[in-house]
Design a protein around this motif. Structure first.
Motif, PDB file in Angstrom:
ATOM      1  N   ALA A  65       0.824  -1.212   0.000  1.00 36.33           N
ATOM      2  CA  ALA A  65       0.000   0.000   0.000  1.00 36.33           C
ATOM      3  C   ALA A  65       0.854   1.256   0.000  1.00 36.33           C
ATOM      4  N   ASP A  66       2.089   1.165   0.536  1.00 33.77           N
ATOM      5  CA  ASP A  66       2.951   2.342   0.655  1.00 33.77           C
ATOM      6  C   ASP A  66       4.234   2.244  -0.157  1.00 33.77           C
ATOM      7  N   CYS A  67       4.443   1.138  -0.846  1.00 39.05           N
ATOM      8  CA  CYS A  67       5.741   0.921  -1.502  1.00 39.05           C
ATOM      9  C   CYS A  67       5.557   0.728  -3.006  1.00 39.05           C
ATOM     10  N   ASP A  68       5.838   1.776  -3.772  1.00 36.16           N
ATOM     11  CA  ASP A  68       5.720   1.689  -5.224  1.00 36.16           C
ATOM     12  C   ASP A  68       6.677   0.650  -5.804  1.00 36.16           C
ATOM     13  N   ASP A  69       7.901   0.586  -5.254  1.00 37.19           N
ATOM     14  CA  ASP A  69       8.916  -0.327  -5.804  1.00 37.19           C
ATOM     15  C   ASP A  69       8.452  -1.783  -5.732  1.00 37.19           C
ATOM     16  N   CYS A  70       7.959  -2.185  -4.572  1.00 35.26           N
ATOM     17  CA  CYS A  70       7.523  -3.575  -4.421  1.00 35.26           C
ATOM     18  C   CYS A  70       6.249  -3.846  -5.210  1.00 35.26           C
ATOM     19  N   ARG A  71       5.397  -2.828  -5.320  1.00 30.54           N
ATOM     20  CA  ARG A  71       4.174  -3.001  -6.093  1.00 30.54           C
ATOM     21  C   ARG A  71       4.518  -3.293  -7.552  1.00 30.54           C
ATOM     22  N   ILE A  72       5.486  -2.570  -8.094  1.00 30.38           N
ATOM     23  CA  ILE A  72       5.913  -2.807  -9.469  1.00 30.38           C
ATOM     24  C   ILE A  72       6.543  -4.190  -9.611  1.00 30.38           C
ATOM     25  N   ALA A 131      -3.690   1.021  -2.848  1.00 31.57           N
ATOM     26  CA  ALA A 131      -2.666   1.919  -3.360  1.00 31.57           C
ATOM     27  C   ALA A 131      -3.242   3.184  -3.975  1.00 31.57           C
ATOM     28  N   GLY A 132      -4.559   3.210  -4.194  1.00 27.26           N
ATOM     29  CA  GLY A 132      -5.182   4.394  -4.764  1.00 27.26           C
ATOM     30  C   GLY A 132      -4.898   4.510  -6.236  1.00 27.26           C
ATOM     31  N   ILE A 133      -5.094   5.705  -6.781  1.00 28.56           N
ATOM     32  CA  ILE A 133      -5.002   5.907  -8.216  1.00 28.56           C
ATOM     33  C   ILE A 133      -3.605   5.623  -8.742  1.00 28.56           C
ATOM     34  N   GLY A 134      -2.573   5.867  -7.928  1.00 27.04           N
ATOM     35  CA  GLY A 134      -1.212   5.575  -8.367  1.00 27.04           C
ATOM     36  C   GLY A 134      -1.037   4.103  -8.677  1.00 27.04           C
ATOM     37  N   TRP A 137      -0.737  -0.487 -12.621  1.00 26.09           N
ATOM     38  CA  TRP A 137      -1.303  -1.746 -13.123  1.00 26.09           C
ATOM     39  C   TRP A 137      -1.733  -1.622 -14.578  1.00 26.09           C
ATOM     40  N   GLN A 138      -2.447  -0.508 -14.894  1.00 29.16           N
ATOM     41  CA  GLN A 138      -2.920  -0.354 -16.255  1.00 29.16           C
ATOM     42  C   GLN A 138      -1.762  -0.140 -17.225  1.00 29.16           C
ATOM     43  N   HIS A 139      -0.715   0.571 -16.741  1.00 32.59           N
ATOM     44  CA  HIS A 139       0.436   0.774 -17.612  1.00 32.59           C
ATOM     45  C   HIS A 139       1.095  -0.557 -17.953  1.00 32.59           C
ATOM     46  N   ARG A 140       1.126  -1.454 -16.987  1.00 30.39           N
ATOM     47  CA  ARG A 140       1.761  -2.748 -17.227  1.00 30.39           C
ATOM     48  C   ARG A 140       0.918  -3.616 -18.147  1.00 30.39           C
TER      49      ARG A 140
END
Length: 288
Positions: A32-39, A71-74, A79-82
């Motif tokens: 929820a707070d980590c963009d790196d791990c989300r990617i 994670a909200g809109i970010g 996800w959509q970009h991927r």
């Protein structure tokens, strides 16, 4: 401040859906707070071994939705970009039965029911899950771009729209658009087994001999790229079955289709798709 990042092994198990509840909850909180791990998780989902992810496909689609929420809109944009078609795949998880008999790359299993008419029946069209899918398809078609991923997603949206349409002219138009867009995506990314396979799936919905033959050509291309691709193997067996069934009884020879289903089961012996493949194989092996 963020806690230490989860181990790579734990992120992999998270994608596969094999963590226990406390471990899974801890990773969801971290993502929820980590963009790196989300990617990293999204990338892992794209390249994970299909047989492993397939067994937990419903779990993964639920997790994808959860990531978007926490994670909200970010997170949604990542996800959509991927994968622009991710929303379509997630939406089909709620359907009572799948809309296309052939396998679409990365889509979850739903039982197949033969529809004797054109399009879907009135009850299916009124199904909230179908309506949700139509909304998702509309959102995909609003995306602009001429890259292979966007064209592929547009093609899938038209293919699914053809399966929910009720008028013959609309069905033909949507199928034609699907084939054209998926063909262009395959042209732009010729090394993608998924794009070749999904193009073949669209061609199989057309139903004529030329389309089946062309579908087989694209499936051979997919299997040259990835000889163990489960979607391509499944769809090749369907194409050979349909080609055989289109012949007069005296010319019928199901051996090629039987061998194709057996080859598929050697790659995927245990998923729900495998159970369906066995039923189709039993039908082919029944004495005339």
């Amino acid at each position: 401040m963020l806690l230490a990042h989860p181990e790579a092994e734990d992120l992999g198990r998270f994608v596969e859906g094999t963590l226990d509840d406390p471990e899974r909850a801890a990773i969801v909180d971290h993502l929820a707070d980590c963009d790196d791990c989300r990617i990293l998780v999204v990338d892992a989902a794209e390249f994970a071994e299909p047989a492993k992810v397939e067994r937990h496909s419903t779990w993964w689609l639920e997790i994808a939705a959860a990531l978007i929420i926490v994670a909200g809109i970010g997170g949604l944009l990542v996800w959509q970009h991927r994968d622009p078609a991710a929303g379509l795949a997630a939406a089909t998880a709620g359907l009572k039965s799948r809309l296309v008999e052939a396998r679409l790359s990365g889509f979850p299993y739903r039982e197949w029911h033969v529809n004797r008419g054109n399009g879907t029946d009135a009850d299916a069209v009124a199904d909230p899950a179908v309506l949700h899918l139509e909304v998702q398809a509309g959102e995909v078609l609003e995306r602009t771009g001429s890259d292979a991923k966007t064209l592929h997603a547009h093609g899938l949206a038209h293919l699914l729209a053809a399966s929910t349409a009720t008028e013959a002219n609309e069905i033909r138009s949507e199928r034609s658009s699907a084939v054209a867009l998926l063909q262009e995506a395959a042209n732009r990314a010729p090394d993608s087994a998924a794009y070749q396979t999904d193009l073949a799936a669209a061609l199989l919905t057309v139903g004529d001999k030329n389309s089946r033959d062309l579908a087989l050509t694209h499936l051979e291309k997919a299997l040259t790229i990835d000889p163990r691709n489960p979607e391509a193997l499944f769809n090749k067996a369907l194409a050979l079955r349909d080609s055989n069934q289109a012949l007069p009884l005296r010319e019928s020879n199901p051996k090629a289709a039987i061998a194709a289903f057996q080859r598929y089961l050697a790659v995927d012996p245990s998923s729900p798709w495998a159970d369906e493949a066995r039923k189709k194989l039993e039908t082919l092996q029944e004495p005339p």
